[in-house]
Design a protein around this motif. Structure first.
Motif, PDB file in Angstrom:
ATOM      1  N   LEU A  23       0.823  -1.204   0.000  1.00 56.14           N
ATOM      2  CA  LEU A  23       0.000   0.000   0.000  1.00 56.14           C
ATOM      3  C   LEU A  23       0.860   1.258   0.000  1.00 56.14           C
ATOM      4  O   LEU A  23       1.848   1.344   0.731  1.00 56.14           O
ATOM      5  CB  LEU A  23      -0.898   0.008   1.243  1.00 56.14           C
ATOM      6  N   ALA A  24       0.463   2.227  -0.808  1.00 54.48           N
ATOM      7  CA  ALA A  24       1.025   3.572  -0.741  1.00 54.48           C
ATOM      8  C   ALA A  24      -0.036   4.493  -0.160  1.00 54.48           C
ATOM      9  O   ALA A  24      -1.146   4.561  -0.679  1.00 54.48           O
ATOM     10  CB  ALA A  24       1.436   4.063  -2.129  1.00 54.48           C
ATOM     11  N   ILE A  25       0.288   5.148   0.930  1.00 56.56           N
ATOM     12  CA  ILE A  25      -0.558   6.212   1.466  1.00 56.56           C
ATOM     13  C   ILE A  25       0.121   7.494   1.043  1.00 56.56           C
ATOM     14  O   ILE A  25       1.085   7.951   1.668  1.00 56.56           O
ATOM     15  CB  ILE A  25      -0.693   6.098   3.001  1.00 56.56           C
ATOM     16  N   SER A  26      -0.325   8.054  -0.068  1.00 54.15           N
ATOM     17  CA  SER A  26       0.421   9.151  -0.669  1.00 54.15           C
ATOM     18  C   SER A  26      -0.481  10.019  -1.535  1.00 54.15           C
ATOM     19  O   SER A  26      -1.654   9.713  -1.752  1.00 54.15           O
ATOM     20  CB  SER A  26       1.592   8.603  -1.493  1.00 54.15           C
ATOM     21  N   GLY A  27       0.102  11.093  -2.029  1.00 55.57           N
ATOM     22  CA  GLY A  27      -0.663  12.089  -2.754  1.00 55.57           C
ATOM     23  C   GLY A  27      -0.517  12.006  -4.257  1.00 55.57           C
ATOM     24  O   GLY A  27       0.340  11.311  -4.796  1.00 55.57           O
ATOM     25  N   ASP A  55      -9.502  -5.354   4.564  1.00 56.10           N
ATOM     26  CA  ASP A  55      -9.390  -6.801   4.428  1.00 56.10           C
ATOM     27  C   ASP A  55      -8.302  -7.241   3.447  1.00 56.10           C
ATOM     28  O   ASP A  55      -8.131  -8.437   3.197  1.00 56.10           O
ATOM     29  CB  ASP A  55     -10.733  -7.397   3.985  1.00 56.10           C
ATOM     30  N   VAL A  56      -7.563  -6.276   2.878  1.00 51.48           N
ATOM     31  CA  VAL A  56      -6.474  -6.623   1.961  1.00 51.48           C
ATOM     32  C   VAL A  56      -5.265  -7.068   2.786  1.00 51.48           C
ATOM     33  O   VAL A  56      -4.834  -6.351   3.697  1.00 51.48           O
ATOM     34  CB  VAL A  56      -6.084  -5.432   1.071  1.00 51.48           C
ATOM     35  N   PRO A  57      -4.697  -8.229   2.489  1.00 50.71           N
ATOM     36  CA  PRO A  57      -3.557  -8.729   3.280  1.00 50.71           C
ATOM     37  C   PRO A  57      -2.234  -8.076   2.860  1.00 50.71           C
ATOM     38  O   PRO A  57      -1.387  -8.689   2.223  1.00 50.71           O
ATOM     39  CB  PRO A  57      -3.569 -10.226   2.978  1.00 50.71           C
ATOM     40  N   PHE A  58      -2.054  -6.832   3.263  1.00 50.11           N
ATOM     41  CA  PHE A  58      -0.848  -6.106   2.871  1.00 50.11           C
ATOM     42  C   PHE A  58       0.390  -6.714   3.514  1.00 50.11           C
ATOM     43  O   PHE A  58       0.375  -7.151   4.661  1.00 50.11           O
ATOM     44  CB  PHE A  58      -0.962  -4.633   3.265  1.00 50.11           C
ATOM     45  N   SER A  59       1.474  -6.699   2.733  1.00 49.13           N
ATOM     46  CA  SER A  59       2.768  -7.157   3.230  1.00 49.13           C
ATOM     47  C   SER A  59       3.732  -6.006   3.458  1.00 49.13           C
ATOM     48  O   SER A  59       4.864  -6.213   3.896  1.00 49.13           O
ATOM     49  CB  SER A  59       3.386  -8.150   2.238  1.00 49.13           C
ATOM     50  N   GLY A  60       3.316  -4.781   3.150  1.00 49.65           N
ATOM     51  CA  GLY A  60       4.157  -3.616   3.351  1.00 49.65           C
ATOM     52  C   GLY A  60       3.368  -2.343   3.099  1.00 49.65           C
ATOM     53  O   GLY A  60       2.379  -2.353   2.355  1.00 49.65           O
ATOM     54  N   GLU A 113      -2.483  -0.782  13.139  1.00 45.75           N
ATOM     55  CA  GLU A 113      -3.154  -2.059  12.906  1.00 45.75           C
ATOM     56  C   GLU A 113      -2.311  -3.001  12.044  1.00 45.75           C
ATOM     57  O   GLU A 113      -2.656  -4.168  11.896  1.00 45.75           O
ATOM     58  CB  GLU A 113      -4.506  -1.820  12.234  1.00 45.75           C
ATOM     59  N   HIS A 114      -1.224  -2.477  11.459  1.00 45.11           N
ATOM     60  CA  HIS A 114      -0.354  -3.269  10.580  1.00 45.11           C
ATOM     61  C   HIS A 114       1.098  -3.172  11.039  1.00 45.11           C
ATOM     62  O   HIS A 114       2.027  -3.166  10.231  1.00 45.11           O
ATOM     63  CB  HIS A 114      -0.485  -2.776   9.137  1.00 45.11           C
ATOM     64  N   ALA A 115       1.295  -3.122  12.338  1.00 44.00           N
ATOM     65  CA  ALA A 115       2.632  -2.894  12.886  1.00 44.00           C
ATOM     66  C   ALA A 115       3.577  -4.074  12.698  1.00 44.00           C
ATOM     67  O   ALA A 115       4.783  -3.945  12.951  1.00 44.00           O
ATOM     68  CB  ALA A 115       2.524  -2.555  14.375  1.00 44.00           C
ATOM     69  N   ASP A 116       3.052  -5.205  12.224  1.00 44.31           N
ATOM     70  CA  ASP A 116       3.884  -6.397  12.067  1.00 44.31           C
ATOM     71  C   ASP A 116       4.466  -6.537  10.666  1.00 44.31           C
ATOM     72  O   ASP A 116       5.115  -7.542  10.360  1.00 44.31           O
ATOM     73  CB  ASP A 116       3.066  -7.646  12.408  1.00 44.31           C
ATOM     74  N   ILE A 117       4.241  -5.534   9.792  1.00 44.12           N
ATOM     75  CA  ILE A 117       4.784  -5.595   8.432  1.00 44.12           C
ATOM     76  C   ILE A 117       5.729  -4.407   8.221  1.00 44.12           C
ATOM     77  O   ILE A 117       5.696  -3.438   8.989  1.00 44.12           O
ATOM     78  CB  ILE A 117       3.667  -5.587   7.369  1.00 44.12           C
ATOM     79  N   PRO A 119       8.042   5.085  16.075  1.00 41.31           N
ATOM     80  CA  PRO A 119       8.173   3.754  16.691  1.00 41.31           C
ATOM     81  C   PRO A 119       7.600   2.622  15.832  1.00 41.31           C
ATOM     82  O   PRO A 119       7.948   1.458  16.051  1.00 41.31           O
ATOM     83  CB  PRO A 119       7.374   3.903  17.996  1.00 41.31           C
ATOM     84  N   TYR A 120       6.746   2.968  14.867  1.00 42.71           N
ATOM     85  CA  TYR A 120       6.121   1.949  14.020  1.00 42.71           C
ATOM     86  C   TYR A 120       6.829   1.796  12.673  1.00 42.71           C
ATOM     87  O   TYR A 120       6.547   0.853  11.928  1.00 42.71           O
ATOM     88  CB  TYR A 120       4.648   2.299  13.787  1.00 42.71           C
ATOM     89  N   ALA A 121       7.726   2.720  12.367  1.00 43.67           N
ATOM     90  CA  ALA A 121       8.382   2.713  11.057  1.00 43.67           C
ATOM     91  C   ALA A 121       9.610   1.803  11.059  1.00 43.67           C
ATOM     92  O   ALA A 121      10.460   1.906  11.936  1.00 43.67           O
ATOM     93  CB  ALA A 121       8.791   4.133  10.678  1.00 43.67           C
ATOM     94  N   THR A 122       9.686   0.952  10.068  1.00 42.77           N
ATOM     95  CA  THR A 122      10.891   0.143   9.873  1.00 42.77           C
ATOM     96  C   THR A 122      12.062   1.040   9.511  1.00 42.77           C
ATOM     97  O   THR A 122      13.193   0.828   9.950  1.00 42.77           O
ATOM     98  CB  THR A 122      10.658  -0.882   8.759  1.00 42.77           C
ATOM     99  N   ILE A 123      11.768   2.077   8.695  1.00 42.20           N
ATOM    100  CA  ILE A 123      12.787   3.044   8.291  1.00 42.20           C
ATOM    101  C   ILE A 123      12.097   4.336   7.902  1.00 42.20           C
ATOM    102  O   ILE A 123      10.972   4.331   7.407  1.00 42.20           O
ATOM    103  CB  ILE A 123      13.647   2.505   7.126  1.00 42.20           C
ATOM    104  N   ILE A 124      12.768   5.465   8.154  1.00 41.42           N
ATOM    105  CA  ILE A 124      12.288   6.759   7.677  1.00 41.42           C
ATOM    106  C   ILE A 124      13.308   7.314   6.692  1.00 41.42           C
ATOM    107  O   ILE A 124      14.508   7.046   6.807  1.00 41.42           O
ATOM    108  CB  ILE A 124      12.037   7.748   8.825  1.00 41.42           C
ATOM    109  N   THR A 125      12.831   8.122   5.724  1.00 40.58           N
ATOM    110  CA  THR A 125      13.692   8.555   4.624  1.00 40.58           C
ATOM    111  C   THR A 125      13.621  10.073   4.397  1.00 40.58           C
ATOM    112  O   THR A 125      13.332  10.524   3.284  1.00 40.58           O
ATOM    113  CB  THR A 125      13.307   7.830   3.322  1.00 40.58           C
ATOM    114  N   PRO A 126      13.878  10.892   5.408  1.00 40.41           N
ATOM    115  CA  PRO A 126      13.791  12.340   5.206  1.00 40.41           C
ATOM    116  C   PRO A 126      14.919  12.881   4.340  1.00 40.41           C
ATOM    117  O   PRO A 126      16.026  12.345   4.330  1.00 40.41           O
ATOM    118  CB  PRO A 126      13.908  12.891   6.633  1.00 40.41           C
TER     119      PRO A 126
END
Length: 255
Positions: free
Chosen positions: A7-11, A68-73, A94-98, A128-135
């Motif tokens: 999923l992309a949450i973006s503009g 209900d989409v089984p997102f992997s990232g 809700e998707h903190a495990d991916i 705390p939920y981000a695997t990586i941030i890219t500023p």
């Protein structure tokens, strides 16, 4: 091989070079099925490049539609206001495990007077939920409230952002320190890695979005974080090399 969903949450980028367009193109290149929750629309007006936030109720319905989409990232890009950020954060929790990749867009490059620094406190909640941030440099300065003038400053801010909760940090230095070499700094809480590629005199619209989406794709495919960042740095280099007037042409890794 089983299809993986990302999923992309973006503009929206009206010129189709960055934002959700770069995200989806990158996902497709990685042979992933990409989805988008659109955070905003953009347009050129008599005031310049403007961002128009998606109505928060509409954005909420987008996320509910995808529950209900089984997102992997997940990769997060431009979050134009506090309401959108709060809804996105609830979804991320809700998707903190991916794998979660946060590209903390705090400045619209097309108009540096348009700063959404009011979102700083909201974006810090994602760390705390981000695997990586890219500023990029400006975003890293806004998040840390520190000036970055040297490579050592980049390292110090990367360490501070890690201490604020980010598991991994890559600060995109671009060509601020050199007109010939684009320098990024990666930090995982233990080691620093300086990544360099030659500066290209090409259109680089969407480079940051592509970089973050490529990292997310690589993580989803099972690659270690540093390896994902190194691959994505070179992936973006090739994308810029093959870019046209408006954005990134389709680029497929033949290796």
């Amino acid at each position: 091989m089983k299809t993986k969903y990302i999923l992309a949450i973006s503009g929206n980028d009206i010129f189709s070079g960055g934002g959700l367009y770069a995200d989806l193109a990158t996902y497709t290149t990685h042979h992933l099925h990409g989805f988008v929750a659109v955070t905003c629309l953009t347009a050129m007006t008599d005031k310049g490049f403007e961002v128009f936030a998606t109505d928060s109720s509409v954005f909420s319905q987008q996320l509910k539609s995808l529950k209900d989409v089984p997102f992997s990232g997940i990769k997060l890009g431009l979050l134009p206001n506090v309401e959108i950020a709060e809804l996105a954060l609830a979804f991320v929790k809700e998707h903190a495990d991916i794998p979660i990749v946060l590209d903390p867009v705090l400045v619209c490059k097309e108009n540096h007077d348009v700063e959404v620094s009011v979102l700083r406190d909201e974006l810090l909640k994602f760390l705390p939920y981000a695997t990586i941030i890219t500023p990029n440099l400006v975003e890293a300065e806004l998040l840390s409230q520190k000036s970055i003038q040297t490579l050592e400053d980049m390292k110090a801010v990367a360490k501070e952002l890690h201490e604020l909760g980010a598991k991994n940090v890559v600060i995109k230095g671009g060509n601020r320190f050199s007109q010939t070499v684009a320098v990024d700094v990666f930090y995982d809480g233990q080691d620093f890695h300086v990544l360099e590629n030659p500066v290209l005199n090409h259109n680089n619209i969407g480079a940051g979005c592509t970089f973050a989406s490529s990292i997310a794709s690589q993580l989803l495919l099972g690659h270690p974080v540093l390896e994902a960042v190194q691959f994505s740095k070179n992936f973006v280099y090739q994308a810029i090399l093959h870019s046209d007037q408006y954005g990134v042409k389709q680029y497929y890794d033949k290796t």
